[in-house]
Design a protein around this motif. Structure first.
Motif, PDB file in Angstrom:
ATOM      1  N   GLY A 269       0.827  -1.177  -0.006  1.00 35.54           N
ATOM      2  CA  GLY A 269       0.011   0.027  -0.026  1.00 35.54           C
ATOM      3  C   GLY A 269       0.816   1.274  -0.193  1.00 35.54           C
ATOM      4  O   GLY A 269       2.143   1.162  -0.364  1.00 35.54           O
ATOM      5  N   GLY A 270       0.385   2.395   0.616  1.00 31.71           N
ATOM      6  CA  GLY A 270       1.171   3.633   0.558  1.00 31.71           C
ATOM      7  C   GLY A 270       2.349   3.528   1.343  1.00 31.71           C
ATOM      8  O   GLY A 270       2.067   2.807   2.646  1.00 31.71           O
ATOM      9  N   ASP A 271       3.492   4.295   1.113  1.00 29.85           N
ATOM     10  CA  ASP A 271       4.505   4.183   1.864  1.00 29.85           C
ATOM     11  C   ASP A 271       4.881   5.180   3.189  1.00 29.85           C
ATOM     12  O   ASP A 271       5.316   5.097   4.183  1.00 29.85           O
ATOM     13  N   GLY A 272       3.753   6.264   2.742  1.00 33.42           N
ATOM     14  CA  GLY A 272       3.764   7.304   3.919  1.00 33.42           C
ATOM     15  C   GLY A 272       3.800   7.002   5.274  1.00 33.42           C
ATOM     16  O   GLY A 272       2.873   6.517   5.750  1.00 33.42           O
ATOM     17  N   ASN A 273       4.867   7.305   5.983  1.00 32.34           N
ATOM     18  CA  ASN A 273       4.665   6.986   7.575  1.00 32.34           C
ATOM     19  C   ASN A 273       4.771   5.385   7.836  1.00 32.34           C
ATOM     20  O   ASN A 273       4.860   5.257   8.947  1.00 32.34           O
ATOM     21  N   TYR A 274       5.133   4.535   6.988  1.00 31.88           N
ATOM     22  CA  TYR A 274       5.119   3.109   7.114  1.00 31.88           C
ATOM     23  C   TYR A 274       6.505   2.720   6.836  1.00 31.88           C
ATOM     24  O   TYR A 274       6.988   1.734   6.734  1.00 31.88           O
ATOM     25  N   GLU A 275       7.670   3.599   6.482  1.00 31.91           N
ATOM     26  CA  GLU A 275       8.985   3.029   6.042  1.00 31.91           C
ATOM     27  C   GLU A 275       9.754   3.220   7.303  1.00 31.91           C
ATOM     28  O   GLU A 275       9.450   3.823   8.283  1.00 31.91           O
ATOM     29  N   TYR A 276      10.608   2.156   7.660  1.00 32.62           N
ATOM     30  CA  TYR A 276      11.615   1.982   8.698  1.00 32.62           C
ATOM     31  C   TYR A 276      12.804   1.273   8.543  1.00 32.62           C
ATOM     32  O   TYR A 276      12.819   0.575   7.544  1.00 32.62           O
ATOM     33  N   MET A 277      13.524   1.780   9.437  1.00 33.59           N
ATOM     34  CA  MET A 277      14.992   0.896   9.208  1.00 33.59           C
ATOM     35  C   MET A 277      15.447   0.314  10.684  1.00 33.59           C
ATOM     36  O   MET A 277      14.894   0.378  11.638  1.00 33.59           O
TER      37      MET A 277
END
Length: 546
Positions: A269-277
């Motif tokens: 789905g959308g990436d905004g605010n769901y990307e992390y390291m």
């Protein structure tokens, strides 16, 4: 009559084919004077072979460049060792016992050797051409350049016969385990170059056997020899010729307090605010006492400032006058100023949603999050652009999921400028405006993938895409699938180096995935350089690891 004409044509064609085949045995119709060492070695199938003009394809001699140097007393006595690359550009070598005369030849001498009638056999584990008289060797030239041949130790271990009697450089190698201050080169020592452990052998009567002050990290040039194990398998080792074959790179370990172990760059789905390291600590860290920072770089075509090289390096940020929604900063910063992690423990940096794989997936908020924030929030009207911790534009995506490069790095401290270099860094892809020689780009750390100084030429290469710093991880398609990019390797904090370089393993997460899917059976190991044991296990670290 028609049949006669038909059969005449058939016989004529057959004759032409036969003539054509006969002429094609040797390109140009001329047999070469020298048989390539690649072909010569392939004659040996486990039993002795008497060399003849016939089995050497019409040639009775070999040629090559001398790589042996007996002045250091560390090579098998009496062996003249040469190599060539006359077949397919592949370097192959051979050893020829000619007695004391071998010491008269030095590296860079070009020689021709008559070997018809000699015997190809394995002696003391080494494939040799025996029965060659010293008078059969003719010197053809001197001071022939021998280009460095960098080979990872794992490649030699996998194919020891291919590298036998060739000169190789085992690069960025340290001793494993770390040696005491009074250790010397004499005997068998284990070195590790990030590919595997390998034996460096020094004879007790070598001129440098008693040399101490062994390099912490260095290049080791030397000739590969084999012994035969009890199972009949070849066991390779390297012998330096003189002490000059050991080239120091550093005497002080460059230790990373935390290493990169995985990332979610394209959630379902959308990436905004769901990307992390994901990171792993290599020592206990209290971020309130010793703060760190993480910077993400996105070089997609719409990233601001667009169409230019990152003139401020990792601190490039975004164009301060451009704030429309949907734009992306070239770099975005997170400050790590609170929280604690223990050696061997995972921790996370990224969006405040803290979901494992997009908006419909499970929460992983209970994991060790050191910094999370909603990087999609628009700034108030009239305020300066950005919402990163110091620089970076609010965005719907930290990472470029395209042909252009993205990546991230972890730094000690929170003050990042054009001169800042990270302690660990990775890149995904290679496209975009990344490096403009000689001094504009993203600085790298000394890692399993990158070197600030070229280990062979010793030339500076401090940026991604400068010199040999061109490696990167891959994008995973299809888009919006929710691949967790899991990185596996072995890191030794005592040596400040990777004992096994990181490799990329991709897990296709779904909305039911849990933290166990990205932390369980971890592929990353932290090695205790003293005991040789792993600091963490392959299970989720729920408590401080011993």
């Amino acid at each position: 009559m028609k049949k006669i004409i038909y059969y005449s044509i058939i016989f004529l064609c057959m004759s032409l084919v036969w003539i054509g085949c006969k002429k094609s045995n040797y390109p140009g119709g001329v047999i070469g004077d020298y048989v390539p060492l690649y072909d010569l070695r392939n004659l040996y199938k486990g039993t002795d072979v008497t060399l003849t003009d016939e089995n050497m394809f019409g040639s009775g001699s070999i040629t090559g460049v001398v790589i042996s140097d007996h002045s250091g007393n560390n090579l098998p006595a009496g062996l003249l060792i040469i190599q060539d690359r006359r077949r397919l550009g592949l370097i192959r070598g051979i050893s020829i016992p000619i007695g004391p005369e071998a010491a008269k030849y030095v590296p860079g001498d070009s020689v021709g050797i008559k070997v018809a009638g000699a015997v190809l056999k394995r002696v003391d584990g080494i494939l040799q051409i025996t029965g060659v008289s010293p008078s059969a060797v003719t010197k053809l030239a001197s001071k022939v350049a021998i280009p460095p041949n960098r080979v990872g130790s794992s490649f030699i271990l996998a194919k020891p016969n291919d590298y036998e009697s060739t000169l190789v450089a085992i690069v960025k190698a340290g001793f494993e385990p770390a040696l005491s201050s009074d250790a010397t080169y004499g005997g068998d020592k284990i070195i590790n170059d990030g590919f595997d452990n390998f034996t460096l052998h020094t004879e007790k009567n070598a001129t440098f056997a008693s040399n101490g002050g062994l390099n912490f990290n260095g290049n080791y040039y030397g000739i590969i020899f084999n012994t035969v194990g009890t199972n009949g398998q070849l066991k390779p080792h390297q012998r330096m010729r003189t002490i000059k074959d050991a080239v120091a790179l550093s005497s002080v370990p460059d230790i990373a307090s935390a290493i990169i172990t995985g990332y979610m760059a394209d959630a379902e789905g959308g990436d905004g605010n769901y990307e992390y390291m994901q990171f792993m600590a290599t020592r206990d860290i209290d971020f309130a006492v010793t703060p760190f920072s993480v910077v993400v770089t996105n070089n997609a075509g719409a990233s601001t400032p667009t169409g230019v090289f990152p003139i401020k390096g990792w601190a490039t940020g975004a164009d301060a006058l451009i704030t429309p929604a949907g734009l992306v900063a070239r770099t975005y910063k997170f400050n790590l100023t609170s929280g604690k992690v223990f050696k061997g423990e995972f921790f996370y940096v990224g969006g405040s949603a803290k979901m494992i794989n997009g908006s419909k997936s499970k929460s992983i908020a209970s994991s060790k999050w050191i910094r999370s924030k909603d990087y999609t929030v628009a700034i108030p009207a009239g305020a300066p652009a950005g919402n990163g911790d110091g620089f970076g534009l609010y965005t719907t995506g930290l990472f470029a999921n395209s042909g252009n490069a993205s990546g991230f790095a972890i730094f000690e401290g929170t003050t990042i400028d054009v001169n800042s270099a990270p302690i660990d860094v990775i890149f995904i892809g290679s496209g975009g405006s990344l490096y403009n020689a000689p001094s504009v780009g993203y600085k790298i750390a000394n890692t399993d993938f990158y070197d600030k100084i070229n280990p062979i030429t010793l030339a500076p290469q401090p940026y991604y895409r400068s010199g040999e710093n061109t490696l990167s991880f891959n994008y995973q398609l299809p888009a919006d699938q929710g691949f967790w990019n899991k990185l596996g390797g072995v890191y030794n904090p005592a040596l400040g180096k990777w004992m096994k370089a990181r490799s990329q393993s991709n897990i296709d997460l779904n909305t039911s995935s849990t933290i166990e899917d990205i932390e369980g059976t971890s592929l990353i190991k932290i090695l205790n350089g003293v005991t040789g044991e792993y600091v963490r296990t392959d299970t989720i670290p729920s408590t401080r690891l011993k």
